[in-house]
Structure formats: C-alpha cells, structure tokens
Scaffold this active site. Structure first.
Site, PDB file in Angstrom:
ATOM      1  N   HIS A  86       0.853  -1.210   0.000  1.00  0.00           N
ATOM      2  CA  HIS A  86       0.000   0.000   0.000  1.00  0.00           C
ATOM      3  C   HIS A  86       0.883   1.253   0.000  1.00  0.00           C
ATOM      4  O   HIS A  86       0.681   2.158  -0.804  1.00  0.00           O
ATOM      5  CB  HIS A  86      -0.925  -0.005   1.218  1.00  0.00           C
ATOM      6  CG  HIS A  86      -1.536   1.341   1.537  1.00  0.00           C
ATOM      7  ND1 HIS A  86      -2.563   1.883   0.805  1.00  0.00           N
ATOM      8  CD2 HIS A  86      -1.252   2.257   2.499  1.00  0.00           C
ATOM      9  CE1 HIS A  86      -2.895   3.069   1.306  1.00  0.00           C
ATOM     10  NE2 HIS A  86      -2.101   3.331   2.338  1.00  0.00           N
ATOM     11  N   ASP A 115       6.788  21.336 -26.565  1.00  0.00           N
ATOM     12  CA  ASP A 115       6.689  19.985 -25.984  1.00  0.00           C
ATOM     13  C   ASP A 115       7.758  19.900 -24.905  1.00  0.00           C
ATOM     14  O   ASP A 115       8.461  20.881 -24.630  1.00  0.00           O
ATOM     15  CB  ASP A 115       6.933  18.896 -27.060  1.00  0.00           C
ATOM     16  CG  ASP A 115       6.306  17.561 -26.660  1.00  0.00           C
ATOM     17  OD1 ASP A 115       6.561  17.107 -25.532  1.00  0.00           O
ATOM     18  OD2 ASP A 115       5.550  16.982 -27.472  1.00  0.00           O
ATOM     19  N   TRP A 151       7.237  -0.097   3.899  1.00  0.00           N
ATOM     20  CA  TRP A 151       7.759   0.575   2.682  1.00  0.00           C
ATOM     21  C   TRP A 151       9.156   1.100   2.937  1.00  0.00           C
ATOM     22  O   TRP A 151       9.897   1.392   2.000  1.00  0.00           O
ATOM     23  CB  TRP A 151       6.818   1.690   2.227  1.00  0.00           C
ATOM     24  CG  TRP A 151       7.027   3.020   2.873  1.00  0.00           C
ATOM     25  CD1 TRP A 151       6.539   3.403   4.086  1.00  0.00           C
ATOM     26  CD2 TRP A 151       7.775   4.131   2.365  1.00  0.00           C
ATOM     27  NE1 TRP A 151       6.956   4.683   4.366  1.00  0.00           N
ATOM     28  CE2 TRP A 151       7.700   5.165   3.326  1.00  0.00           C
ATOM     29  CE3 TRP A 151       8.499   4.368   1.195  1.00  0.00           C
ATOM     30  CZ2 TRP A 151       8.326   6.396   3.167  1.00  0.00           C
ATOM     31  CZ3 TRP A 151       9.116   5.607   1.041  1.00  0.00           C
ATOM     32  CH2 TRP A 151       9.024   6.604   2.011  1.00  0.00           C
ATOM     33  N   SER A 179      12.647   5.624 -13.743  1.00  0.00           N
ATOM     34  CA  SER A 179      11.569   6.391 -14.349  1.00  0.00           C
ATOM     35  C   SER A 179      11.522   7.806 -13.775  1.00  0.00           C
ATOM     36  O   SER A 179      11.424   8.792 -14.515  1.00  0.00           O
ATOM     37  CB  SER A 179      10.247   5.670 -14.115  1.00  0.00           C
ATOM     38  OG  SER A 179       9.168   6.529 -14.348  1.00  0.00           O
ATOM     39  N   SER A 180      11.628   7.903 -12.435  1.00  0.00           N
ATOM     40  CA  SER A 180      11.562   9.233 -11.804  1.00  0.00           C
ATOM     41  C   SER A 180      12.739  10.095 -12.224  1.00  0.00           C
ATOM     42  O   SER A 180      12.582  11.289 -12.486  1.00  0.00           O
ATOM     43  CB  SER A 180      11.589   9.108 -10.282  1.00  0.00           C
ATOM     44  OG  SER A 180      10.499   8.394  -9.833  1.00  0.00           O
ATOM     45  N   HIS A 263      13.795  11.600   3.464  1.00  0.00           N
ATOM     46  CA  HIS A 263      13.210  12.876   3.820  1.00  0.00           C
ATOM     47  C   HIS A 263      13.063  13.808   2.622  1.00  0.00           C
ATOM     48  O   HIS A 263      11.987  14.378   2.440  1.00  0.00           O
ATOM     49  CB  HIS A 263      13.876  13.557   5.015  1.00  0.00           C
ATOM     50  CG  HIS A 263      12.863  14.458   5.634  1.00  0.00           C
ATOM     51  ND1 HIS A 263      11.858  13.996   6.434  1.00  0.00           N
ATOM     52  CD2 HIS A 263      12.603  15.761   5.448  1.00  0.00           C
ATOM     53  CE1 HIS A 263      11.041  14.983   6.736  1.00  0.00           C
ATOM     54  NE2 HIS A 263      11.469  16.072   6.152  1.00  0.00           N
ATOM     55  N   GLU A 265      12.458  12.794  -0.181  1.00  0.00           N
ATOM     56  CA  GLU A 265      11.330  12.161  -0.869  1.00  0.00           C
ATOM     57  C   GLU A 265       9.987  12.716  -0.391  1.00  0.00           C
ATOM     58  O   GLU A 265       9.095  12.955  -1.194  1.00  0.00           O
ATOM     59  CB  GLU A 265      11.387  10.645  -0.667  1.00  0.00           C
ATOM     60  CG  GLU A 265      10.141   9.870  -1.069  1.00  0.00           C
ATOM     61  CD  GLU A 265       9.891   9.847  -2.567  1.00  0.00           C
ATOM     62  OE1 GLU A 265      10.843  10.096  -3.334  1.00  0.00           O
ATOM     63  OE2 GLU A 265       8.739   9.591  -2.968  1.00  0.00           O
ATOM     64  N   TYR A 267       9.365  15.618   0.612  1.00  0.00           N
ATOM     65  CA  TYR A 267       9.156  16.945   0.016  1.00  0.00           C
ATOM     66  C   TYR A 267       8.929  16.844  -1.476  1.00  0.00           C
ATOM     67  O   TYR A 267       8.251  17.698  -2.062  1.00  0.00           O
ATOM     68  CB  TYR A 267      10.324  17.878   0.358  1.00  0.00           C
ATOM     69  CG  TYR A 267      10.321  18.193   1.830  1.00  0.00           C
ATOM     70  CD1 TYR A 267       9.232  18.839   2.397  1.00  0.00           C
ATOM     71  CD2 TYR A 267      11.343  17.787   2.661  1.00  0.00           C
ATOM     72  CE1 TYR A 267       9.173  19.087   3.751  1.00  0.00           C
ATOM     73  CE2 TYR A 267      11.297  18.031   4.021  1.00  0.00           C
ATOM     74  CZ  TYR A 267      10.207  18.685   4.555  1.00  0.00           C
ATOM     75  OH  TYR A 267      10.151  18.909   5.895  1.00  0.00           O
ATOM     76  N   SER A 278      -0.663  27.245  -5.098  1.00  0.00           N
ATOM     77  CA  SER A 278      -0.293  28.632  -5.404  1.00  0.00           C
ATOM     78  C   SER A 278      -0.854  29.084  -6.746  1.00  0.00           C
ATOM     79  O   SER A 278      -0.862  30.272  -7.056  1.00  0.00           O
ATOM     80  CB  SER A 278       1.229  28.792  -5.435  1.00  0.00           C
ATOM     81  OG  SER A 278       1.780  28.374  -4.224  1.00  0.00           O
ATOM     82  N   HIS A 312      15.716  12.744  12.093  1.00  0.00           N
ATOM     83  CA  HIS A 312      14.550  12.883  12.991  1.00  0.00           C
ATOM     84  C   HIS A 312      13.614  11.689  12.874  1.00  0.00           C
ATOM     85  O   HIS A 312      12.700  11.552  13.663  1.00  0.00           O
ATOM     86  CB  HIS A 312      13.820  14.220  12.781  1.00  0.00           C
ATOM     87  CG  HIS A 312      13.137  14.371  11.452  1.00  0.00           C
ATOM     88  ND1 HIS A 312      12.984  15.572  10.831  1.00  0.00           N
ATOM     89  CD2 HIS A 312      12.558  13.463  10.631  1.00  0.00           C
ATOM     90  CE1 HIS A 312      12.324  15.404   9.681  1.00  0.00           C
ATOM     91  NE2 HIS A 312      12.073  14.130   9.550  1.00  0.00           N
ATOM     92  N   HIS A 313      13.853  10.827  11.882  1.00  0.00           N
ATOM     93  CA  HIS A 313      13.096   9.575  11.803  1.00  0.00           C
ATOM     94  C   HIS A 313      13.701   8.526  12.722  1.00  0.00           C
ATOM     95  O   HIS A 313      13.183   7.431  12.832  1.00  0.00           O
ATOM     96  CB  HIS A 313      13.099   9.046  10.370  1.00  0.00           C
ATOM     97  CG  HIS A 313      12.432   9.964   9.391  1.00  0.00           C
ATOM     98  ND1 HIS A 313      11.102   9.875   9.077  1.00  0.00           N
ATOM     99  CD2 HIS A 313      12.915  11.009   8.671  1.00  0.00           C
ATOM    100  CE1 HIS A 313      10.781  10.817   8.212  1.00  0.00           C
ATOM    101  NE2 HIS A 313      11.869  11.522   7.942  1.00  0.00           N
ATOM    102  N   THR A 338       7.769  26.898   5.574  1.00  0.00           N
ATOM    103  CA  THR A 338       6.431  26.348   5.334  1.00  0.00           C
ATOM    104  C   THR A 338       5.374  27.326   5.826  1.00  0.00           C
ATOM    105  O   THR A 338       4.349  27.539   5.170  1.00  0.00           O
ATOM    106  CB  THR A 338       6.270  24.988   6.038  1.00  0.00           C
ATOM    107  OG1 THR A 338       7.431  24.201   5.767  1.00  0.00           O
ATOM    108  CG2 THR A 338       5.056  24.254   5.546  1.00  0.00           C
ATOM    109  N   LYS A 341       4.739  30.019   3.401  1.00  0.00           N
ATOM    110  CA  LYS A 341       3.826  29.624   2.317  1.00  0.00           C
ATOM    111  C   LYS A 341       2.381  29.700   2.773  1.00  0.00           C
ATOM    112  O   LYS A 341       1.524  30.261   2.088  1.00  0.00           O
ATOM    113  CB  LYS A 341       4.164  28.216   1.852  1.00  0.00           C
ATOM    114  CG  LYS A 341       5.524  28.144   1.206  1.00  0.00           C
ATOM    115  CD  LYS A 341       5.699  26.846   0.482  1.00  0.00           C
ATOM    116  CE  LYS A 341       6.435  27.048  -0.806  1.00  0.00           C
ATOM    117  NZ  LYS A 341       5.634  27.551  -1.891  1.00  0.00           N
ATOM    118  N   ARG A 460       1.835   1.055  15.110  1.00  0.00           N
ATOM    119  CA  ARG A 460       1.484   0.902  13.704  1.00  0.00           C
ATOM    120  C   ARG A 460       1.959  -0.455  13.189  1.00  0.00           C
ATOM    121  O   ARG A 460       2.726  -1.140  13.847  1.00  0.00           O
ATOM    122  CB  ARG A 460       2.087   2.046  12.878  1.00  0.00           C
ATOM    123  CG  ARG A 460       3.583   2.149  12.952  1.00  0.00           C
ATOM    124  CD  ARG A 460       4.107   3.427  12.313  1.00  0.00           C
ATOM    125  NE  ARG A 460       4.068   3.383  10.851  1.00  0.00           N
ATOM    126  CZ  ARG A 460       4.999   3.937  10.059  1.00  0.00           C
ATOM    127  NH1 ARG A 460       6.031   4.577  10.578  1.00  0.00           N
ATOM    128  NH2 ARG A 460       4.896   3.863   8.762  1.00  0.00           N
TER     129      ARG A 460
END
Lengths: 535, 185
Positions: A86, A115, A151, A179-180, A263, A265, A267, A278, A312-313, A338, A341, A460
């Site tokens: 998931h 293009d 994951w 791909s990314s 991390h 990722e 963002y 925006s 921090h993880h 943040t 924004k 979790r």
C-alpha cells in the site's frame, strides 16, 4: 480531440522539437509510441489513478482487518504485505506519477514550449512504470509472499528475515527510480532551455518553480535510494555485510542511508502540491499570488533543509544528545519557510473576491488540513515527544494528513482546475461538490481519530490491537470505507467530463492567469510551435 | 536551423551534467558506508569500536569509581550459550582490569562465532579501551565445547564527569558459513 487544429508548421523540420505530424496514430499504438507531452501526461495521470485504486484496495484490506480486535480476515504476514505494498504503490505509483503527469501536461503550456525537451525519453520514462508495478504486484503471488517489511524496508527485516521475492521488490524499486530520474531530467532540461523568450526565472509560474526544485530533489535523492536497495540486494543474496553486524556492518546505517533519501522524498511529494495550490488560490481569489518571490525562496529553502533533517526519523535509535538536538532544531526550522507559504496563501485570499468552485474547495481544505499535518509533524520533530509517538498511529495520522489531505487533495484540486482545459468540457459541478464534501468528511473520520489512538499507544503495522482501541478503530475503518467509496465519484466525474458536458471556454475561471488559458479548450494536440509573447 | 542545433547542444550539455549528478549521488550512497564507519570511529557515537589499545601505565584516578555492566545476547541462529562471568564491576579510571565471559557450543556441530560489542551510552565507547578482547577474533568451538573468553580493558582517566555507569553489551553472531567462504548467512 484536435482535428480542428490548424497546423502551421507542416513544412517545418521534423526533429525532436517540432512534431509536424498533424494526424495522431489511432488505437493502442498512439499511446505506446506517443512522444506528445499531453498524451504522456494523460498516461501518467490515468496510471496514477489506477494505482490510487489498487493501493486503496489494499488500504481497505488493512482497515477491514482492523475493524475489530483479534485476527479476522487475513493472516499477519499478508497484513504486513498489505501495509508495505500500500505504501509503495501510493508513494511511487499514485502520488509521484500524478505529479509527473501534471508536469508533463502543464509545464510546456505554462512556459510556452512546444513539448518537453526530450520527448522520446519521456515516452520511456512512462512506459517502464507499468512494468515496475507489474513486477511489484506479481511478487505478492510468489511463494513466501511479497515484501512484508514496510515501505521503509529496514534491514534486517529486508535482508535476514525477508521473503524470497525480495529481489523482485529491489528491481521494481530500481525501475521506478529510473523512471523518476528520467522524468526529472526531462523537466529540468525543458524548464532551463525551452522557456518562451522573455520568461526569466522569476517570471515562471509557481507550479513550474516548485516542479523545477522538485526535479533537482529527485535527481539527488533517488540515486541514494538506488544505492540502498542495491545494498539490500547484495546483503541478502551475495553475502555482503553492509547492514549485518556479524560481518562488520551496522543495521542503523541502513536507516541513515534510507532516510537521507526518504526525507527529501517526502518533500518531492509535497512541493508540487504547493505549486498547484499557489496556482489555484489566486485564480479563485481574483488576486495576484501574495509574495511570489518569498514563495520561490521558501520552496528552495525547504528543499535545501530537507537534506539535513533525516535523522529525525531515528531519534529512538540511541543517537547522542548533540545529534538529537541538531536534528530537532533543523526539523523545526522547516516550519519557518512552510509557514511563509501558508501565510502567503491566506494573505492571497485576504479581501479577495473569492468564489468556491471545486478546485478552490479542495485548495482551501488543503491549506487547513495540510497545516494540521504540519503541526503534528512539529510535535514529532521534538525529540522527547517523539519517544512517545514513535511507531504509533500518531505517525500514521501525521503522514496521512500531509499525503492524503495534502498531496492527494492538491492533485484533485489540480485535476478539477485543468480538466476543462484538457477535455474541452466543464465537469459536473454538483457531482464534484458531492465528491469534495464526502471526501472531506470521511477523510477526517478516517485519519483524525488515529491521532488519539497513537497517543494512547496503539503501534502501527500490527494486525491486532488491545481491546480499548476497538471503538476508535471501528470509527476509523468506517471513515476509510466511506473515503474509498467516495473516490469512485471522482472517476464518474472524470469519465463524464471526458465524454461531454457544457463546452469549456478558453478561460473557464475568470481569475486564472497563464499561457495555458490563452489556448482553446480542449488544448490542440500541438501548441506553441512559435513561442508566445511574455507580457 | 542553427537555432535548433544550438538548443540541441545546450540540451546535451545539460543532460550530461544532470546524469553526472545522478551517478555521483549513487556513488555517494555507497560512500556513506565508509564515511559512517570513520565518523563513528572518531566520535564513538554508535558505541561500536574494535580499536585495540595499549595498556595504560599512568593516569590512575582513584577518586572516581565507574560502574561497568556487562550483558550478552546471541543471534537467533547461534546455537551457543554465552554469558558474562562478571555481571557488574566497579573500576577506577585508568585501572587495568580483566573480566571473563563463558561460551558453550550446545549444538552437535563445530560453530564459528563473532562477538560484536556495543557500548551504552554510545559516546562512552571512546573511553572504554580494549587491550585484549575475544571480539577481535572469530571464535571456533567444537560440539559441546566450553571456553572462557577474556576481555582486558581500562577506562580512560579523561572520561567525562557525567558518565558514571557504562553498559558493554556483546552480541554473538554465527559466522560459520562465512568463515568457510560458502554460503551467506
């Protein structure tokens, strides 16, 4: 769709930048061989919607199992595969391709380019994705099951204790990563080299800016993920000891490498959202975006800071106090750009002539709910508090607020905003409003109680729980089923809109700005063969 | 058109730069492995040091007593009994000490083990100096064989004031397969 296109460049050279063929190939070959940024954007968006439902179905399995305490429907190993896949599908299959799809569609239109800069590469970056996800989903049916280590695939769960199918997981992640990276390179080259004459960097639309920065995050972060999965592969199958203490490695090292990618990722999954919001907030407030340049600098600072907060993880891995303090402060520091924004969006709405069409409803919900997710992120960023929250449902609530009511809501907002431009028809406003309100209510029933479950200590990734969590889990599951079903409405709206409806005008939203609104709706197959004039 | 070849050239130059960023970051992912080891050896923050020290002759500080605790564990596939013969000990900084650990192979086969140390708090591993340790080498035990393994150490006299208790934990891993260069563990 574009038979009406007057093609002025029939005589133009046929090369990478001018596709002079005015006839689209018919049938499946059109989609397999297309190098048109609009077709590829549509492919990405369609694929991401499909993956959204595949990953969503897995979430339904998870919520069905957690509807009652005790083991009900699936065995723990399968439950773990569901949480893992998931997560992988939603991150790499739903959110990221949706953003790439929006970038493909909108970036060339917004900067006045004919293009993407590398159209054939573009075709490849899309078509390797279905292969990657086929491999990943197929691994669920292998003997021993698919990936079941979360994951985040922490070693040794993904090495010593991993199922035999782990190699498939590794290859799938490699292909997704390639791909990314290809997509990101294409976007950077397009933005840097194909802007209409006169469009300086500080005149680019916000969506283009946020994607520009996201693309750099991608090419820096994804290769580190590739290194991490390669190390997992060799640790598991070729007797290396990167993460095995017995051979001189260290399992904690895995977490450092993973989160060095991980991390940035997160963002990557939110900066394009900021761009979409925006774009939409000024359009429906009928005002210019407040603080454009501060928005650009805020986005860039978030991107830079994202590389110095990864640990921090890992507060509970036994880091020394000095490191915990460093990562705590750098994490909390991200709240500043943040906040810039969020306040800019609010200031944009201030005294605007606001109307509440569906894109705006999703955008406003985004601002409020994403900010809730941001606040729970601040709580998690405080080291001593994290010792209580770590690995509980509080974390699950946090990242679903930023990813579902953040990233997904912004994608929905963007889809509704640009659907008239893409299809040439207005979507069914009544159905779309129903979709919005059902989503808004159910998503909060789904994720808000998770905060309390986490604070009360529910861990979790566990298929069973203590009895005192039963009521809230039932509520959460009901919210989950309702949210899942509500998303079918989105498909109905999109399909109806593609098939017909009220004719969309060139500019269906009177406050919208940008080159894309100067083109007819639906957008012709080929656009901006001669670049537009920048005002 | 010359305009187009120009864009072509610009594109290719940019692509080359971006691809090299991708390559460098992939290598950087791997470079994190030795960087992490070096960083941890210098700062001692992950509590895992294999550095061999020479015994200390001077710098005995009898005004302080450090409480040192020993714990052991074995990896799930390791068929040994492994325990510290001294559970806790009080030492002065600078004082040389020897403690023993007992290991028994309870399996019917010859098994090779490797002990991995970990010190808590991690930073204290900088001040816990091992002069001789069974963790410097792999240990081979025949079926049913029992040994006493020694650890000779001293605590540096410059250990910070706020560290009064240290825990040294050993985890014993089964490295028989790796030792014979056969199968991965």
């Amino acid at each position: 769709m574009s038979t009406l296109v007057k093609n002025n460049n029939k005589k133009a050279d046929i090369d990478d930048f001018d596709h002079a063929h005015d006839e689209k190939p018919r049938g499946i070959m059109r989609w397999l061989l297309t190098t048109n940024h609009k077709d590829i954007g549509t492919l990405y968006l369609g694929f991401s919607l499909l993956m959204f439902f595949v990953g969503g179905a897995m979430a339904m399995v998870i919520r069905a199992e957690l509807f009652q305490p005790g083991m009900q429907i699936v065995d723990p190993n399968f439950f773990n595969q569901m949480t893992t896949v998931h997560g992988l599908i939603m991150v790499f299959g739903a959110v990221m391709p949706a953003f790439v799809g929006l970038a493909n569609w909108m970036v060339p239109l917004m900067i006045g380019a004919p293009d993407m800069a590398l159209p054939r590469l573009n075709n490849w970056s899309f078509w390797i994705l279905p292969a990657a996800f086929s491999v990943l989903i197929a691994s669920l049916f292998m003997p021993g099951g698919g990936p079941n280590f979360g994951w985040t695939f922490y070693a040794p769960l993904s090495t010593t204790y991993a199922p035999d199918s782990t190699a498939l997981f590794v290859f799938a992640v490699h292909i997704m990563g390639i791909s990314s990276i290809l997509g990101a390179i294409n976007i950077i080259v397009t933005i840097m080299n194909l802007r209409a004459p006169g469009m300086s960097y500080m005149k680019m639309p916000m969506f283009v800016w946020t994607w520009f920065i996201t693309a750099f995050l991608l090419i820096v972060a994804i290769p580190v993920l590739a290194a991490a999965v390669t190390m997992i592969l060799t640790d598991k199958y070729f007797a290396t000891s990167f993460f095995s203490a017995a051979g001189g490695g260290d399992p904690v090292l895995f977490q450092h490498i993973f989160w060095f990618f991980g991390h940035p990722e997160v963002y990557i999954m939110i900066l394009p959202s900021f761009g979409i919001i925006s774009t939409i907030i000024p359009a429906f407030s009928r005002k210019k975006l407040f603080g454009y340049s501060s928005m650009v600098y805020a986005t860039a600072s978030i991107a830079l800071l994202s590389f110095v907060v990864w640990a921090h993880h890992m507060f509970t891995t036994g880091m020394p106090l000095a490191a915990e303090l460093f990562f705590m402060y750098s994490t909390i520091l991200i709240a500043v750009p943040t906040g810039v924004k969020v306040f800019n969006w609010v200031a944009t709405m201030w005294r605007g002539a606001i109307s509440f069409e569906v894109p705006m409803l999703f955008a406003i919900a985004f601002i409020i709910l994403f900010t809730i997710g941001g606040f729970s992120g601040l709580m998690l960023g405080i080291t001593p508090l994290d010792f209580q929250y770590h690995d509980t449902y509080f974390v699950v609530a946090h990242f679903h607020y930023v990813l579902v009511t953040g990233a997904i809501f912004s994608i929905m907002a963007g889809a509704y905003f640009w659907l008239p431009k893409w299809t040439g028809y207005m979507y069914d406003e009544r159905l779309a409003k129903l979709h919005f309100w059902l989503s808004l209510i159910s998503v909060n029933i789904l994720f808000f109680p998770m905060h309390f479950l986490g604070l009360a200590g529910m861990p979790r990734r566990i298929p069973d729980y203590a009895l005192q969590f039963a009521d809230f889990n039932q509520l959460v599951s009901l919210g989950g089923f309702a949210f899942g079903i509500s998303q079918l409405l989105f498909v109905v709206v999109v399909v109806k809109c593609v098939r017909g409806g009220a004719k969309a005008q060139e500019k269906p939203w009177d406050g919208a700005e940008g080159f894309e609104w100067e083109l007819p709706s639906p957008v012709p197959y080929h656009t901006f063969s001669t670049p537009p004039k920048v005002k | 058109m010359s305009d187009k070849t120009l864009v072509h050239k610009k594109n290719n130059q940019l692509i080359a730069k971006l691809v090299s960023v991708v390559m460098l970051m992939f290598l950087f992912g791997y470079a994190l492995v030795p960087l992490y080891d070096v960083f941890c050896d210098i700062t001692g923050i992950n509590g895992r040091r294999f550095v061999q020290s020479t015994p200390q002759i001077s710098g005995l500080n009898e005004s302080r007593l450090i409480n040192l605790q020993f714990t052991t564990s074995v990896a799930p596939d390791m068929p040994w009994k492994f325990s510290p013969m001294t559970k806790t000990i009080e030492v002065h900084p600078g004082e040389n000490k020897v403690v023993k650990f007992s290991a028994t192979n309870i399996s019917p086969n010859t098994v090779v083990g490797q002990a991995i140390p970990s010190v808590s708090p991690g930073i204290a591993s900088l001040y816990l100096n091992k002069v001789e340790c069974f963790c410097f080498n792999r240990q081979e035990l025949k079926a049913g064989e029992q040994v006493e393994m020694g650890l000779s150490f001293f605590i540096s006299s410059d250990i910070p004031e706020d560290i009064n208790t240290l825990t040294l934990s050993y985890t014993l891993f089964n490295v028989t397969a790796v030792n014979q260069n056969k199968q991965p563990i």
